[in-house]
Design an enzyme around this catalytic site. Structure first.
Site, PDB file in Angstrom:
ATOM      1  N   ASP A   9       0.854  -1.190   0.000  1.00  0.00           N
ATOM      2  CA  ASP A   9       0.000   0.000   0.000  1.00  0.00           C
ATOM      3  C   ASP A   9       0.891   1.242   0.000  1.00  0.00           C
ATOM      4  O   ASP A   9       1.911   1.302   0.729  1.00  0.00           O
ATOM      5  CB  ASP A   9      -0.896  -0.010   1.239  1.00  0.00           C
ATOM      6  N   ILE A  10       0.533   2.231  -0.844  1.00  0.00           N
ATOM      7  CA  ILE A  10       1.293   3.505  -0.908  1.00  0.00           C
ATOM      8  C   ILE A  10       0.945   4.322   0.324  1.00  0.00           C
ATOM      9  O   ILE A  10      -0.242   4.558   0.623  1.00  0.00           O
ATOM     10  CB  ILE A  10       0.960   4.280  -2.185  1.00  0.00           C
TER      11      ILE A  10
ATOM     12  N   GLU B 163      -4.819   2.416  -4.099  1.00  0.00           N
ATOM     13  CA  GLU B 163      -3.366   2.432  -4.017  1.00  0.00           C
ATOM     14  C   GLU B 163      -2.835   1.132  -3.416  1.00  0.00           C
ATOM     15  O   GLU B 163      -1.730   1.096  -2.891  1.00  0.00           O
ATOM     16  CB  GLU B 163      -2.903   3.636  -3.171  1.00  0.00           C
TER      17      GLU B 163
END
Length: 612
Positions: free
Chosen positions: A491-492, A534
């Protein structure tokens, strides 16, 4: 190849009409008898096993009757001794009341300490605090155990009845043997009003509940069972639940443990039999078919057995029959049915031949005329004897002439139809080519739509649906091969802040660059997908320890590789959660949830890290 002729065709058909029903009746009769014989065999085995089960319970009932009679006599005896001792001791004054620790007991008390009933029975005397006055060593052997309070509580509960003058009998455990089984005593209690003491006359149950009687009855039953025969080769056997032979054929293998015997599939044969028998209700039996080799036999023989269980003795009783003996009877019946059917078919064939010869003679005449007409001679004439008869042959002869007249017109019509059919075939071929091209175009479109359905349009990675399809294939391969499998969730960090600060177009550039980095840094065999805004998921065909090294390199690479959007460098980091699939993960979804939990742990620990 020359035609066999109508006569022989009729013979063949009629023979079939005789042979098929006769054969079917024979086969049906054989299998009906086989079913009947099998049911009769199973019924016989059921009856024999239940007969042995009933016989075992007759012996158990006999043992119980003897033991109850013995117990009644023993209890009557200790109750009588307690009553007599109570009467004697209550004649003594309070001044002669013994105290704990007295070494010089009254002569009568000294005599009571020496009284023994059977092997271990004795008399004891308890003071006001329920402490033994004499024969203390007999009580100490179990008074130090945790069950001593139970003994005292039973005496205290009986005090009201004892004070009223009753003799009360109590039963309590006094010892645990080497097998972990409680051994019990029976004690007749009496209350001495003059001394306010409790007198006990006790005896161990093992003194009169001897195992000798049970063993003697079991040995007698073993002998009876060993002599039971079922047919010439069948017999009755007995195992216990541990797979040990209690009764074997001719008593040659008694005591031998057979639990390691396996069937053709490698399963434990005796353990399976014991399990099936233990699952049956008491008084019921279960039929099983199996292969078994007795001593002296060269190879295992097919057998059937009816199993029943006697829990009181832990006996699994099996009434077994050798199916070779059963099949021998079936083969004899089969041979008899075969001979009867062959005789019927032979007689039917002879009658059929004579009947076919009578029918086919006039037809053979018409056949010769037809051959001449086929050669081009249409000036043939039918025998008047045939046309003058009132039969189907006469009608056939009259129709033959009409057939010749119509033959030419039919041939001409056939040629016209052939030309028309050729044109229609050409048109049909052209239509098939058009349809084939249309189907090819449709397949191309179908593949295009399928690719769009499973691909994320922004990153060209698999989307959630595509990941689910491909991931489940990897999951099944893992279950089939047992190769290690690592699941990772990526995950960003603070992606919303990137969108808010630089715009959604810059956020898209970040997603595209991360997807490109994932594809470049991971192996071709790894599965990568964008499953959320994301959020990315990976399936890596490596153990977690090795996969974690690549994931950490990926995290560092992303941290050191900012994305350039509109001339602006955008630095960002990622958080990774990873797990290795094991038995607690029952599906791909459960494994993803576990990896997602590691991802949330990475977020909670400050982001920009790998947690596994």
């Amino acid at each position: 190849m020359r035609h066999i002729g109508l006569k022989w065709e009729l013979v063949f058909i009629c023979v079939l009409l005789v042979t098929i029903p006769t054969t079917l009746m024979g086969v049906f009769g054989y299998f009906s008898y086989q079913t009947f014989a099998k049911e009769a065999l199973e019924s016989k085995l059921h009856d024999r096993s239940l007969e042995m089960h009933s016989l075992a319970y007759d012996f158990i009932a006999q043992k119980d009757r003897v033991l109850r009679r013995e117990e009644a006599l023993v209890l009557k005896r200790i109750k009588s001794v307690a009553q007599l001792s109570k009467k004697i001791l209550e004649t003594y004054p309070v001044a002669l009341k013994p105290q704990q620790g007295d070494e010089n007991l009254h002569r009568i008390l000294q005599e009571l300490t020496k009284v023994r009933l059977n092997r271990s029975g004795h008399i004891f005397l308890l003071d006001d605090n329920y402490q033994p006055i004499f024969n203390k060593p007999f009580l100490q052997s179990y008074s130090a155990t945790r069950i001593y309070p139970n003994f005292i509580s039973q005496i205290k509960a009986a005090i009201p009845l004892l004070i009223s003058g009753d003799i009360v009998i109590i039963r309590y455990p006094w010892k645990i043997n080497s097998l972990g089984v409680h051994l019990y005593r029976q004690t007749a209690l009496a209350y001495l009003e003059n001394w306010h003491m409790v007198l006990g006359v006790t005896i161990n149950e093992t003194d009169y509940k001897s195992e000798d009687l049970e063993k003697r009855l079991q040995n007698e039953l073993r002998e009876r069972i060993s002599k039971e025969q079922i047919g010439e080769l069948g017999y009755t056997w007995v195992f216990n639940s541990e797979g040990e032979y209690i009764v074997s054929k001719d008593r040659l293998r008694d005591g031998e443990n057979m639990s390691d015997i396996t069937d053709q599939q490698g399963n434990s044969l005796i353990k399976n039999m014991v399990s099936e028998a233990l699952q049956q209700p008491v008084g019921d039996s279960k039929i099983l078919y199996y292969q078994w080799r007795d001593l002296g036999e060269a190879a295992p023989q097919p057998r059937a057995v009816a199993l029943t269980y006697v829990p009181e003795w832990d006996w699994v009783i099996g009434a077994s029959a050798n199916l070779q003996e059963f099949y021998a009877g079936l083969r004899e019946i089969r041979d008899r049915i075969f001979y009867i059917c062959a005789i019927f078919i032979l007689i039917g064939s002879i009658i059929t031949y004579l009947f076919a010869r009578m029918i086919t003679q006039p037809i053979q005449h018409l056949e010769q005329l037809a051959v001449q007409a086929a050669d081009g001679n249409l000036n043939v004439s039918v025998d008047n004897d045939l046309t003058s008869q009132h039969s189907e042959i006469s009608s056939l002869s009259q129709a033959f002439a009409v057939m010749i007249q119509n033959l030419r017109s039919l041939i001409e019509q056939k040629e016209q139809n052939s030309q028309l059919l050729e044109k229609q075939n050409v048109a049909l071929h052209e239509s098939e080519e058009k349809l084939k091209r249309a189907m090819q175009q449709l397949e191309i479109e179908k593949q295009k739509f399928h690719t769009q359905a499973i691909t994320d349009p922004l990153t060209n990675l698999l989307n959630r649906r595509g990941f689910s399809i491909a991931g489940n294939k990897e999951w099944k391969r893992h279950l089939r091969t047992g190769e290690p499998l690592t699941i990772a969730m990526i995950d960003i960090d603070l992606f919303k802040r990137i969108n808010d600060q630089y715009g959604h177009a810059a956020g898209d550039d970040v997603l595209i660059q991360l997807a490109s980095t994932l594809l470049q840094s991971m192996r071709a065999s790894d599965l990568i997908a964008r499953i959320g805004g994301e959020e990315f998921a990976m399936i890596i065909n490596q153990p977690l320890k090795e996969a974690a090294k690549g994931l950490e390199r990926l995290r560092v690479m992303v941290e050191q590789s900012p994305t350039t959007a509109d001339g602006i460098d955008i630095s960002y980091t990622i958080s990774i959660g990873a797990i290795e699939v094991d038995q607690q993960h029952i599906s791909l979804e459960s494994a993803l949830d576990a990896a997602d939990n590691r991802l949330y742990a990475a977020k909670r620990r400050g982001r920009n890290r790998l947690v596994f």
